[in-house]
Design a protein around this motif. Structure first.
Motif, PDB file in Angstrom:
ATOM      1  N   LYS A 206      38.591  33.566 112.013  1.00 49.74           N
ATOM      2  CA  LYS A 206      38.170  32.163 112.000  1.00 49.74           C
ATOM      3  C   LYS A 206      36.759  31.986 111.452  1.00 49.74           C
ATOM      4  O   LYS A 206      36.022  31.088 111.864  1.00 49.74           O
ATOM      5  N   GLU A 207      36.389  32.853 110.507  1.00 52.55           N
ATOM      6  CA  GLU A 207      35.098  32.719 109.845  1.00 52.55           C
ATOM      7  C   GLU A 207      35.177  31.718 108.692  1.00 52.55           C
ATOM      8  O   GLU A 207      34.150  31.222 108.227  1.00 52.55           O
ATOM      9  N   ILE A 208      36.376  31.477 108.208  1.00 53.24           N
ATOM     10  CA  ILE A 208      36.639  30.390 107.268  1.00 53.24           C
ATOM     11  C   ILE A 208      37.844  29.638 107.809  1.00 53.24           C
ATOM     12  O   ILE A 208      38.648  30.194 108.572  1.00 53.24           O
ATOM     13  N   ASP A 209      37.980  28.400 107.439  1.00 55.55           N
ATOM     14  CA  ASP A 209      39.101  27.621 107.962  1.00 55.55           C
ATOM     15  C   ASP A 209      40.312  27.735 107.050  1.00 55.55           C
ATOM     16  O   ASP A 209      40.207  28.112 105.877  1.00 55.55           O
ATOM     17  N   TYR A 210      41.448  27.414 107.604  1.00 50.62           N
ATOM     18  CA  TYR A 210      42.727  27.548 106.914  1.00 50.62           C
ATOM     19  C   TYR A 210      42.753  26.738 105.622  1.00 50.62           C
ATOM     20  O   TYR A 210      43.185  27.230 104.578  1.00 50.62           O
ATOM     21  N   GLU A 211      42.276  25.511 105.669  1.00 49.56           N
ATOM     22  CA  GLU A 211      42.333  24.627 104.498  1.00 49.56           C
ATOM     23  C   GLU A 211      41.518  25.186 103.335  1.00 49.56           C
ATOM     24  O   GLU A 211      41.941  25.117 102.178  1.00 49.56           O
ATOM     25  N   THR A 212      40.363  25.766 103.634  1.00 45.04           N
ATOM     26  CA  THR A 212      39.523  26.349 102.581  1.00 45.04           C
ATOM     27  C   THR A 212      40.240  27.494 101.889  1.00 45.04           C
ATOM     28  O   THR A 212      40.269  27.577 100.660  1.00 45.04           O
ATOM     29  N   ALA A 213      40.833  28.394 102.678  1.00 42.58           N
ATOM     30  CA  ALA A 213      41.559  29.523 102.106  1.00 42.58           C
ATOM     31  C   ALA A 213      42.778  29.054 101.322  1.00 42.58           C
ATOM     32  O   ALA A 213      43.061  29.547 100.228  1.00 42.58           O
ATOM     33  N   TRP A 214      43.497  28.098 101.873  1.00 46.13           N
ATOM     34  CA  TRP A 214      44.711  27.588 101.226  1.00 46.13           C
ATOM     35  C   TRP A 214      44.380  26.949  99.883  1.00 46.13           C
ATOM     36  O   TRP A 214      45.042  27.197  98.874  1.00 46.13           O
ATOM     37  N   ASN A 215      43.360  26.106  99.846  1.00 48.94           N
ATOM     38  CA  ASN A 215      42.985  25.421  98.611  1.00 48.94           C
ATOM     39  C   ASN A 215      42.501  26.403  97.549  1.00 48.94           C
ATOM     40  O   ASN A 215      42.742  26.210  96.350  1.00 48.94           O
ATOM     41  N   SER A 216      41.803  27.441  97.978  1.00 47.89           N
ATOM     42  CA  SER A 216      41.346  28.466  97.046  1.00 47.89           C
ATOM     43  C   SER A 216      42.533  29.207  96.432  1.00 47.89           C
ATOM     44  O   SER A 216      42.565  29.471  95.225  1.00 47.89           O
ATOM     45  N   TYR A 217      43.496  29.535  97.261  1.00 48.64           N
ATOM     46  CA  TYR A 217      44.712  30.222  96.799  1.00 48.64           C
ATOM     47  C   TYR A 217      45.505  29.335  95.839  1.00 48.64           C
ATOM     48  O   TYR A 217      45.959  29.787  94.774  1.00 48.64           O
ATOM     49  N   LYS A 218      45.660  28.079  96.193  1.00 46.52           N
ATOM     50  CA  LYS A 218      46.404  27.141  95.354  1.00 46.52           C
ATOM     51  C   LYS A 218      45.719  26.957  93.999  1.00 46.52           C
ATOM     52  O   LYS A 218      46.382  26.909  92.949  1.00 46.52           O
ATOM     53  N   ALA A 219      44.399  26.869  94.008  1.00 47.78           N
ATOM     54  CA  ALA A 219      43.653  26.736  92.752  1.00 47.78           C
ATOM     55  C   ALA A 219      43.846  27.960  91.879  1.00 47.78           C
ATOM     56  O   ALA A 219      43.919  27.859  90.646  1.00 47.78           O
ATOM     57  N   ASN A 220      43.952  29.146  92.495  1.00 48.72           N
ATOM     58  CA  ASN A 220      44.162  30.367  91.738  1.00 48.72           C
ATOM     59  C   ASN A 220      45.560  30.390  91.116  1.00 48.72           C
ATOM     60  O   ASN A 220      45.744  30.942  90.023  1.00 48.72           O
ATOM     61  N   LEU A 221      46.535  29.811  91.800  1.00 51.74           N
ATOM     62  CA  LEU A 221      47.879  29.704  91.232  1.00 51.74           C
ATOM     63  C   LEU A 221      47.878  28.759  90.034  1.00 51.74           C
ATOM     64  O   LEU A 221      48.466  29.065  88.985  1.00 51.74           O
ATOM     65  N   GLU A 222      47.204  27.632  90.159  1.00 51.42           N
ATOM     66  CA  GLU A 222      47.135  26.685  89.042  1.00 51.42           C
ATOM     67  C   GLU A 222      46.406  27.316  87.852  1.00 51.42           C
ATOM     68  O   GLU A 222      46.763  27.075  86.692  1.00 51.42           O
ATOM     69  N   TYR A 223      45.415  28.123  88.156  1.00 51.31           N
ATOM     70  CA  TYR A 223      44.668  28.832  87.111  1.00 51.31           C
ATOM     71  C   TYR A 223      45.588  29.738  86.293  1.00 51.31           C
ATOM     72  O   TYR A 223      45.547  29.736  85.062  1.00 51.31           O
ATOM     73  N   VAL A 224      46.431  30.513  86.962  1.00 46.24           N
ATOM     74  CA  VAL A 224      47.316  31.416  86.217  1.00 46.24           C
ATOM     75  C   VAL A 224      48.446  30.639  85.544  1.00 46.24           C
ATOM     76  O   VAL A 224      48.874  30.989  84.438  1.00 46.24           O
ATOM     77  N   LEU A 225      48.920  29.564  86.160  1.00 44.81           N
ATOM     78  CA  LEU A 225      49.992  28.786  85.533  1.00 44.81           C
ATOM     79  C   LEU A 225      49.519  28.120  84.234  1.00 44.81           C
ATOM     80  O   LEU A 225      50.305  27.941  83.301  1.00 44.81           O
ATOM     81  N   ASP A 226      48.248  27.771  84.161  1.00 41.67           N
ATOM     82  CA  ASP A 226      47.706  27.240  82.902  1.00 41.67           C
ATOM     83  C   ASP A 226      47.844  28.275  81.790  1.00 41.67           C
ATOM     84  O   ASP A 226      48.146  27.931  80.635  1.00 41.67           O
ATOM     85  N   ASP A 227      47.622  29.544  82.114  1.00 41.57           N
ATOM     86  CA  ASP A 227      47.753  30.586  81.114  1.00 41.57           C
ATOM     87  C   ASP A 227      49.212  30.902  80.808  1.00 41.57           C
ATOM     88  O   ASP A 227      49.552  31.246  79.680  1.00 41.57           O
ATOM     89  N   VAL A 228      50.063  30.821  81.819  1.00 46.52           N
ATOM     90  CA  VAL A 228      51.497  31.002  81.577  1.00 46.52           C
ATOM     91  C   VAL A 228      51.990  29.948  80.583  1.00 46.52           C
ATOM     92  O   VAL A 228      52.801  30.245  79.696  1.00 46.52           O
ATOM     93  N   GLU A 229      51.478  28.737  80.708  1.00 45.66           N
ATOM     94  CA  GLU A 229      51.845  27.681  79.765  1.00 45.66           C
ATOM     95  C   GLU A 229      51.447  28.063  78.338  1.00 45.66           C
ATOM     96  O   GLU A 229      52.220  27.892  77.389  1.00 45.66           O
ATOM     97  N   LEU A 230      50.236  28.593  78.187  1.00 41.97           N
ATOM     98  CA  LEU A 230      49.785  29.053  76.876  1.00 41.97           C
ATOM     99  C   LEU A 230      50.678  30.180  76.369  1.00 41.97           C
ATOM    100  O   LEU A 230      51.031  30.220  75.179  1.00 41.97           O
ATOM    101  N   LEU A 231      51.041  31.084  77.250  1.00 41.40           N
ATOM    102  CA  LEU A 231      51.910  32.200  76.876  1.00 41.40           C
ATOM    103  C   LEU A 231      53.252  31.703  76.360  1.00 41.40           C
ATOM    104  O   LEU A 231      53.745  32.157  75.311  1.00 41.40           O
ATOM    105  N   LEU A 232      53.852  30.758  77.060  1.00 42.16           N
ATOM    106  CA  LEU A 232      55.165  30.248  76.677  1.00 42.16           C
ATOM    107  C   LEU A 232      55.117  29.467  75.364  1.00 42.16           C
ATOM    108  O   LEU A 232      56.134  29.343  74.669  1.00 42.16           O
TER     109      LEU A 232
END
Length: 309
Positions: A206-232
């Motif tokens: 509980k040194e960071i809250d759930y929402e902070t970790a979740w949003n960071s993870y989600k942003a990282n997914l969007e980051y890679v999906l932007d590149d997948v779009e370029l790949l396709l």
């Protein structure tokens, strides 16, 4: 030994605390050991070579529910995303269980472009047409991972120049550390050391809250999906699959991250998205392949940067 007998043999976690009174960390450890005992019983899953594809795009540690939540932002993702059961809950076991002698013919026909350092010891180069280990020459020490673009560049170049029969493209994202939305100093490379201050450790304590970790993870997914779009948009292929090696636990069954041999659905259910690509020749890859001989200590350090060791 039955599960009940095993629990009774845990004095610190069970006798002294009791499962309901145990600390959050102890409950996590207790359940992890219990779940690991179940893994040999429920190792069933779908081998990647049991499915039909020309290109397999692997998004490391991608949760099925999270990619569903962002699907409307990307034209190449369907409104309804189906899933398959992965053979493992971590990358190294996913490699061990998919790349077996049973599929020697398919592997010999497969070229691999990977950012995951486990390829060094869990993928035999002699079994594949070629393995381009991008992590050996495109590791970014400032963020402690391989950014998306070198992987995208190499995959585009391989398709255009080699025209492989099968291609696996293994991105490290959305696996932490998050590139667009880092969480504190614990993700700085020099801070990892022998005891990596991972997002999961801090979330557990509980040194960071759930929402902070979740949003960071989600942003990282969007980051890679932007590149997948370029790949396709720069890859001429009809049968492309977007999937993952395993998921990520955010507290389900008191688990955090993706421990090995954990058979819970959130870690084993992965996306399985059929799509296609068309090369518009509007992008020129910038990353060239470079051979780099790494010591085992260097490889271990890069795995540590990802929280693996």
């Amino acid at each position: 030994m039955g599960l009940g007998h095993w629990i009774r043999k845990q004095p610190k976690l069970y006798r002294e605390h009791g499962i309901l009174k145990a600390s959050r960390e102890n409950r996590t450890e207790l359940l992890m050991h219990a779940l690991k005992r179940l893994d040999p019983i429920v190792t069933n899953g779908t081998p990647i070579y049991a499915k039909e594809w020309e290109v397999l795009i692997v998004l490391d540690a991608c949760r099925l529910d999270v990619i569903r939540s962002v699907a409307s932002q990307y034209s190449f993702l369907p409104n309804s995303i189906s899933g398959e059961r992965s053979l493992a809950s971590c990358s190294r076991l996913w490699m061990d269980r998919n790349f077996k002698d049973d599929f020697s013919s398919e592997m010999s026909d497969t070229t691999v472009v990977t950012a995951n350092p486990y390829s060094q010891n869990h993928m035999n180069k002699l079994h594949f047409a070629e393995i381009d280990e991008v992590w050996k020459y495109a590791w970014d020490a400032d963020i402690g991972t391989v950014p998306c673009r070198p992987v995208t560049d190499r995959a585009i170049d391989v398709v255009r120049s080699q025209n492989p029969n099968r291609l696996i493209v293994h991105y490290l994202q959305p696996h932490f550390p998050s590139v667009p939305k880092p969480i504190g100093s614990g993700l700085d490379l020099e801070q990892f050391g022998e005891g990596w201050d991972s997002v999961w450790d801090r979330l557990l304590h509980k040194e960071i809250d759930y929402e902070t970790a979740w949003n960071s993870y989600k942003a990282n997914l969007e980051y890679v999906l932007d590149d997948v779009e370029l790949l396709l948009e720069n890859m001429q292929r009809d049968k492309i699959v977007i999937t993952s090696d395993h998921g990520n636990a955010f507290g389900e069954w008191h688990q955090f991250g993706h421990p090995a041999n954990i058979p819970i659905p959130i870690l084993r259910q992965v996306p399985w998205i059929m799509t296609s690509g068309k090369d518009n020749n509007q992008y020129t890859p910038q990353t060239e392949r470079a051979e780099e001989d790494l010591e085992q200590s260097d490889i271990k350090a890069r795995l540590r940067d990802l929280g693996y060791v």
